[in-house]
Scaffold this active site. Structure first.
Site, PDB file in Angstrom:
ATOM      1  N   GLU A 127       0.262  -1.227  -0.307  1.00  0.00           N
ATOM      2  CA  GLU A 127       0.119   0.120   0.108  1.00  0.00           C
ATOM      3  C   GLU A 127       0.869   0.935   0.681  1.00  0.00           C
ATOM      4  O   GLU A 127       1.819   0.819   0.773  1.00  0.00           O
ATOM      5  CB  GLU A 127      -0.349   0.273   1.422  1.00  0.00           C
ATOM      6  CG  GLU A 127      -2.481   1.196   0.994  1.00  0.00           C
ATOM      7  CD  GLU A 127      -2.936   1.364   2.302  1.00  0.00           C
ATOM      8  OE1 GLU A 127      -3.561   1.666   2.031  1.00  0.00           O
ATOM      9  OE2 GLU A 127      -2.950   0.457   3.050  1.00  0.00           O
ATOM     10  N   GLY A 268       2.775   2.464  10.777  1.00  0.00           N
ATOM     11  CA  GLY A 268       3.311   1.350  11.952  1.00  0.00           C
ATOM     12  C   GLY A 268       1.634   0.098  11.286  1.00  0.00           C
ATOM     13  O   GLY A 268       2.728  -0.947  12.728  1.00  0.00           O
ATOM     14  N   MET A 270       0.276  -2.785   8.870  1.00  0.00           N
ATOM     15  CA  MET A 270      -0.549  -2.977   7.538  1.00  0.00           C
ATOM     16  C   MET A 270      -1.391  -3.859   7.413  1.00  0.00           C
ATOM     17  O   MET A 270      -0.971  -4.955   7.869  1.00  0.00           O
ATOM     18  CB  MET A 270       0.473  -3.404   6.045  1.00  0.00           C
ATOM     19  CG  MET A 270       0.181  -3.971   5.046  1.00  0.00           C
ATOM     20  SD  MET A 270      -0.979  -1.865   4.484  1.00  0.00           S
ATOM     21  CE  MET A 270      -2.287  -2.949   2.909  1.00  0.00           C
ATOM     22  N   GLU A 271      -2.980  -3.909   6.944  1.00  0.00           N
ATOM     23  CA  GLU A 271      -3.863  -5.190   7.421  1.00  0.00           C
ATOM     24  C   GLU A 271      -3.897  -5.829   5.921  1.00  0.00           C
ATOM     25  O   GLU A 271      -5.008  -6.360   5.877  1.00  0.00           O
ATOM     26  CB  GLU A 271      -5.110  -4.121   7.785  1.00  0.00           C
ATOM     27  CG  GLU A 271      -5.468  -3.782   6.171  1.00  0.00           C
ATOM     28  CD  GLU A 271      -5.030  -2.063   5.963  1.00  0.00           C
ATOM     29  OE1 GLU A 271      -5.565  -1.113   4.932  1.00  0.00           O
ATOM     30  OE2 GLU A 271      -4.024  -1.525   6.025  1.00  0.00           O
ATOM     31  N   ASN A 272      -2.845  -6.589   5.206  1.00  0.00           N
ATOM     32  CA  ASN A 272      -2.719  -6.967   4.179  1.00  0.00           C
ATOM     33  C   ASN A 272      -3.694  -8.565   5.051  1.00  0.00           C
ATOM     34  O   ASN A 272      -3.904  -8.934   6.015  1.00  0.00           O
ATOM     35  CB  ASN A 272      -1.307  -7.951   4.143  1.00  0.00           C
ATOM     36  CG  ASN A 272      -0.377  -6.979   4.306  1.00  0.00           C
ATOM     37  OD1 ASN A 272      -0.521  -6.000   3.094  1.00  0.00           O
ATOM     38  ND2 ASN A 272       0.143  -7.095   5.382  1.00  0.00           N
ATOM     39  N   HIS A 304      -6.689  -1.562  15.294  1.00  0.00           N
ATOM     40  CA  HIS A 304      -6.818  -0.873  13.977  1.00  0.00           C
ATOM     41  C   HIS A 304      -6.792  -1.856  12.631  1.00  0.00           C
ATOM     42  O   HIS A 304      -7.530  -2.281  12.239  1.00  0.00           O
ATOM     43  CB  HIS A 304      -6.191   0.098  13.911  1.00  0.00           C
ATOM     44  CG  HIS A 304      -5.940   0.985  12.748  1.00  0.00           C
ATOM     45  ND1 HIS A 304      -6.584   1.963  12.613  1.00  0.00           N
ATOM     46  CD2 HIS A 304      -5.878   0.554  11.227  1.00  0.00           C
ATOM     47  CE1 HIS A 304      -6.609   2.272  11.320  1.00  0.00           C
ATOM     48  NE2 HIS A 304      -6.417   2.034  10.512  1.00  0.00           N
ATOM     49  N   GLU A 305      -5.767  -2.808  12.734  1.00  0.00           N
ATOM     50  CA  GLU A 305      -5.876  -3.574  11.269  1.00  0.00           C
ATOM     51  C   GLU A 305      -6.404  -4.997  11.315  1.00  0.00           C
ATOM     52  O   GLU A 305      -7.085  -4.771  10.430  1.00  0.00           O
ATOM     53  CB  GLU A 305      -3.930  -3.873  11.709  1.00  0.00           C
ATOM     54  CG  GLU A 305      -3.114  -2.689  11.766  1.00  0.00           C
ATOM     55  CD  GLU A 305      -2.733  -1.551  10.273  1.00  0.00           C
ATOM     56  OE1 GLU A 305      -3.346  -2.268   9.941  1.00  0.00           O
ATOM     57  OE2 GLU A 305      -3.021  -0.843  10.753  1.00  0.00           O
ATOM     58  N   HIS A 308      -9.840  -4.061   9.853  1.00  0.00           N
ATOM     59  CA  HIS A 308      -9.287  -3.194   8.461  1.00  0.00           C
ATOM     60  C   HIS A 308     -10.111  -4.517   8.002  1.00  0.00           C
ATOM     61  O   HIS A 308     -10.244  -5.007   6.924  1.00  0.00           O
ATOM     62  CB  HIS A 308      -8.263  -3.090   8.246  1.00  0.00           C
ATOM     63  CG  HIS A 308      -7.464  -1.931   8.399  1.00  0.00           C
ATOM     64  ND1 HIS A 308      -8.908  -0.946   7.519  1.00  0.00           N
ATOM     65  CD2 HIS A 308      -6.901  -0.814   8.834  1.00  0.00           C
ATOM     66  CE1 HIS A 308      -8.155   0.465   7.569  1.00  0.00           C
ATOM     67  NE2 HIS A 308      -7.249   0.813   7.450  1.00  0.00           N
ATOM     68  N   GLU A 327      -9.761   3.960   6.043  1.00  0.00           N
ATOM     69  CA  GLU A 327      -9.151   4.660   7.222  1.00  0.00           C
ATOM     70  C   GLU A 327      -9.934   5.573   8.443  1.00  0.00           C
ATOM     71  O   GLU A 327      -9.264   5.599   9.334  1.00  0.00           O
ATOM     72  CB  GLU A 327      -7.799   5.377   6.525  1.00  0.00           C
ATOM     73  CG  GLU A 327      -6.481   4.645   5.704  1.00  0.00           C
ATOM     74  CD  GLU A 327      -6.054   3.365   6.840  1.00  0.00           C
ATOM     75  OE1 GLU A 327      -6.223   3.780   8.227  1.00  0.00           O
ATOM     76  OE2 GLU A 327      -5.561   2.556   6.098  1.00  0.00           O
TER      77      GLU A 327
END
Length: 883
Positions: A127, A268, A270-272, A304-305, A308, A327
């Protein structure tokens, strides 16, 4: 590296892709300098695309090895390939396959975008546009595909092989030390959510049973020897999964959920899909190495992740202009999670503090942009506080307007209707319009207008008629590219109190009954007047309760009213705001006196109110710690708005701090002793609140009696049983200076020299010492063996902290701070333009400075823009800053 483009990308120019990619089969043969990637794409023309269009795939610094169309090798005359683009003019009208082999060098990839190495591990970050650094692709968020990934590597180097989705196959390759693993993600996703990790890693395992009874295998991969420091992150993950089921009805959908912590990461986390890659600072924690703030940060980022998975992955964004859709919405969700896990009032205060520190100055400066921008040159520069934090505030405001139950119905509609699609802000808002029956077209202006609205209020009491008339007005000042602003919908939560603290019933013919029953009025035009009846005396007005809208409230009430609010307002946020407003008033009075050459005025009413807070802090230590903390110099610069002189503001702030410390020294000493930990360290809200209050008390003692404060700080530093107390002691010593400070820094370094995350704190604290010698200290630290210009965490810890948190030194009149930042930005830019651009964003509020400093900054920005070979990321920030 992609070089600057003068062609802007505009929201109005959006059109669907000419091709769709139904499935992607990736085969990686990992090698440190020559990884082979074979991508087999199943494509078809998009019915919504341009008929007969050529197939144009994105690339970035790629080396093409071979190309096959439906199994047939293509000759060079049948396509056009450059490092940044692959074009095929003639492709079948029906479905076809394209096999693309590329070669990439993970070790040389210092941009940390695409496939790169972090320590001994291979990892990816795709991203926003990193997948095109792996293979040629339609690298845009509205092209959703099912991915199958095969990874092959030397088992001695990379025994762990991970990718998105569920594991389907693994084994050894005959005749050597290599092995492979195959992963399949059954949920269509855009390329930016692709992830791969290969390396020799330790692991913490657990499991989670979903609300439908499925068991999900959980794993967090970290460097060997650090497994115990991932236990809190695992606990936070399980709590996040349960919370999302209970609050939003969202169940996890894969058989496994993996997190990998790496030390080199631009962001910070990444939500892969199914494989979250994290900056290790948001995974690793122990009482000896992490502060209460670190634990809270880990909890929030893990949540947070994970959140997502639905707001970002299952429903993604149609284009990057819709970035706030994933986001801002997910920040709102992680804020709500943290509020439920900890103290809701303190969490809300923390959210607003962060918004005002970063987003408000962004909204008021040359880098201002709407929550949904209409144009960009470089998308990496729009991962901003406006998109994230202000985006979250818009979702919160929507919930405030329509009510919590209706908001949940709207979310349910959103999940059901847009699951598996790439959505827009309009799609999102349509769900809440349907659930509430409201026209949200005016509310949508919040997404398209930049700037922070100013909400002004004026009250008039009629003692004969026993009425109180409140006039509310709104104005949004011009921002770059937007001079004419329309009125927006502002929900204003309010209450009236008598002078003795009694809450009054709200009765007004100017408001709808349902408004008054909720204590909420809506300002939809430029002005609204409300006359309240049966008001026995002039009331104290509590406005914008809970910070019900992201606006500036002007002017602040009279000091006497603020002191009463601080004493009895039943809204914790407005009690805290009253304390902040009183502090700001006292500091600016000192600023005015200093500029006039007069003696500094005292603030006995404010000090008395703080004494009451400190003495009664046992009821809520966390809240008391927030209310007792003075506004920062950044807050002062924001409130001043123009002709900012950080030196004058810092001196005034320190003068008030000394006044408060001198008056409250005995009470502060008593509180410092009273709030010492009585048992083993626990990173919960109660313990964190007590330690926060104790840190404030120590600072007050040091402000009033430096010798006594220094002795207490040295004792705490020697005997601290956790990093929170140790760092609060070191912070106090850093301000006091002298031999004790230097000895403490040396001792801290010797104890934690082998722990990079703790050393980041050591670098950062030295960078924020507000004294003239700090700039040279920072320059010296850049030559320290443990400093590296290639590690984003270390850069942010030293240079980022210096530029963003040490305004007196960074904005020194000799220009030395600007010289330092410019040298670092230009040095880092060729290797990692994303980090360079974000460091340069420290100058976002330069136009608010006084004239001498403005001239220095402008000269530096023009020098940067004139540099040959500057990256698109950094040139975009510098150019917009000068606009």
């Amino acid at each position: 590296m992609r070089h600057p483009s003068n062609v802007p990308v505009r929201l109005t120019d959006y059109r669907p892709a000419d091709f769709l990619i139904d499935s992607v089969a990736l085969d990686f043969r990992l090698d440190r300098t020559a990884t082979r990637v074979v991508a087999t794409l199943t494509l078809r023309r998009n019915p919504k695309g341009v008929p007969g269009a050529a197939l144009v795939l994105d690339g970035d610094e790629l080396t093409l090895v071979s190309l096959k169309l439906d199994g047939r090798a293509l000759g060079p005359q049948e396509y056009e390939a450059t490092p940044d683009r692959l074009t095929l003019s003639a492709v079948p009208d029906g479905p076809f396959t394209l096999e693309i082999e590329t070669r990439v060098d993970p070790t040389a990839n210092t941009q940390l975008s695409g496939l790169y190495r972090s320590g001994s591990a291979y990892c990816t970050q795709c991203e926003a546009e990193g997948f095109r650094r792996i293979t040629y692709f339609l690298d845009r968020p509205d092209v959703l595909s099912v991915y199958t990934t095969r990874i092959e590597a030397d088992e001695r180097e990379a025994p762990v092989l991970l990718a998105n989705g569920n594991p389907v196959e693994a084994g050894k390759i005959a005749g050597g030390s290599r092995h492979y693993a195959v992963w399949r993600d059954p949920f269509p996703k855009p390329s930016y959510l692709f992830a791969l990790v290969g390396g020799d890693l330790g692991v913490v395992r657990d499991s989670f049973t979903t609300m439908s009874g499925r068991e999900v295998a959980l794993a967090i991969y970290v460097e060997h020897g650090k497994e115990a420091r991932a236990e809190y992150a695992m606990d936070a993950l399980k709590r996040s999964m349960r919370w999302d089921e209970e609050k939003f009805g969202r169940e996890y959908d894969l058989d496994v959920f993996n997190i990998v912590a790496v030390s080199d990461f631009n962001m910070g986390a990444m939500e892969n899909k199914g494989l979250n890659v994290f900056n290790d600072k948001y995974v690793l924690a122990s009482p000896e190495t992490a502060t209460d703030g670190d634990y809270a940060g880990i909890e929030a980022v893990i949540a947070h992740e994970y959140f997502h998975n639905w707001t970002g992955n299952r429903i993604t964004c149609r284009d990057w202009f819709q970035l706030c859709l994933k986001e801002g919405l997910t920040v709102f969700r992680d804020h709500e999670f943290s509020a439920d896990m900890r103290s809701r009032p303190v969490q809300r205060i923390s959210e607003v503090r962060g918004l005002r520190l970063v987003q408000f100055p962004e909204d008021a400066g040359p880098l201002a942009h709407p929550v949904r921008p209409s144009v960009y040159h470089e998308i990496n520069n729009f991962y901003t506080s406006t998109v994230y934090e202000k985006g979250s505030e818009l979702v919160r405001m929507l919930r405030t307007l329509i009510g919590a139950e209706t908001f949940r119905r709207g979310m349910d509609i959103y999940f059901e209707r847009f699951d598996g699609t790439a959505a827009t802000v309009e799609d999102f808002l349509s769900c809440f319009a349907e659930a509430s029956g409201r026209d949200l077209s005016q509310f949508a202006l919040w997404y398209s207008q930049a700037g922070t609205p100013v909400l002004s209020s004026e009250g008039a009491y009629d003692p004969d008629a026993k009425t109180f008339t409140l006039t509310l007005k709104q104005e949004t000042r011009p921002t770059p590219g937007q001079t004419d602003k329309k009125p927006v919908v502002i929900p204003v939560a309010l209450a009236l109190f008598s002078e003795n603290g009694q809450k009054l019933d709200l009765a007004s013919r100017d408001a709808r009954p349902e408004e008054l029953s909720r204590g909420l009025v809506e300002l939809t035009g430029a002005e609204r007047r409300l006359t309240f009846e049966n008001v026995p005396s002039r009331p104290i007005v509590s406005l914008l309760r809970g910070f019900s809208a992201p606006v500036r409230l002007e002017p602040a009430p009279a000091s006497a009213d603020l002191e009463r609010q601080l004493a009895f307002d039943d809204d914790p946020f407005n009690r805290w705001q009253a304390a902040q407003s009183l502090a700001l008033r006292a500091i600016f009075a000192r600023v005015d006196a200093a500029r006039q050459g007069a003696a500094a005025p005292e603030a006995p009413g404010y000090v008395a109110a703080l004494r009451t807070l400190l003495v009664g802090a046992d009821a809520d230590p966390a809240f008391a710690a927030q209310a007792l903390s003075l506004p920062s110099v950044i807050d002062l610069a924001r409130e001043a708005g123009s002709d900012v002189d950080p030196d004058v503001h810092h001196a005034a702030r320190m003068g008030l701090r000394a006044e408060i410390g001198g008056a409250l020294r005995a009470d502060a000493e008593a509180a410092y002793a009273r709030f010492a930990d009585k048992g083993p360290y626990r990173p919960d809200a109660a313990g964190a609140g007590r330690r926060a209050l104790r840190a404030v008390a120590l600072d007050l003692v040091a402000a009033g009696d430096p010798q006594k404060g220094g002795a207490l700080a040295q004792e705490l530093f020697r005997n601290a049983g956790n990093m929170t107390d140790r760092l609060s002691a070191l912070t106090t010593l850093a301000l006091l200076g002298g031999d004790a400070r230097e000895a403490a820094f040396e001792s801290f370094y010797k104890q934690f020299a082998d722990d990079p995350l703790v050393l980041d704190k050591w670098f950062s604290l030295q960078a924020t010492i507000p004294e003239p010698a700090t700039t040279q200290r920072v320059i010296k630290l850049m030559s320290h063996p443990d400093f590296s210009l290639t590690n984003p965490n270390r850069l942010r810890a030293l240079i980022g902290a210096f530029a963003n948190a040490n305004l007196t030194c960074f904005h020194a009149l000799d220009g030395s701070g600007y010289d330092l930042l410019t040298r670092v930005v230009l040095d880092v830019d060729p290797r990692n333009p994303q980090v360079a651009a974000r460091l340069l964003s420290s100058l976002r509020a330069w136009r608010t400075l006084e004239a001498r400093r403005r001239a220095l900054v402008e000269a530096k920005l023009r020098d940067i823009v004139a540099r040959e070979g500057l990256s698109a990321d950094t040139r975009d920030i510098a150019t917009r800053a000068l606009a």
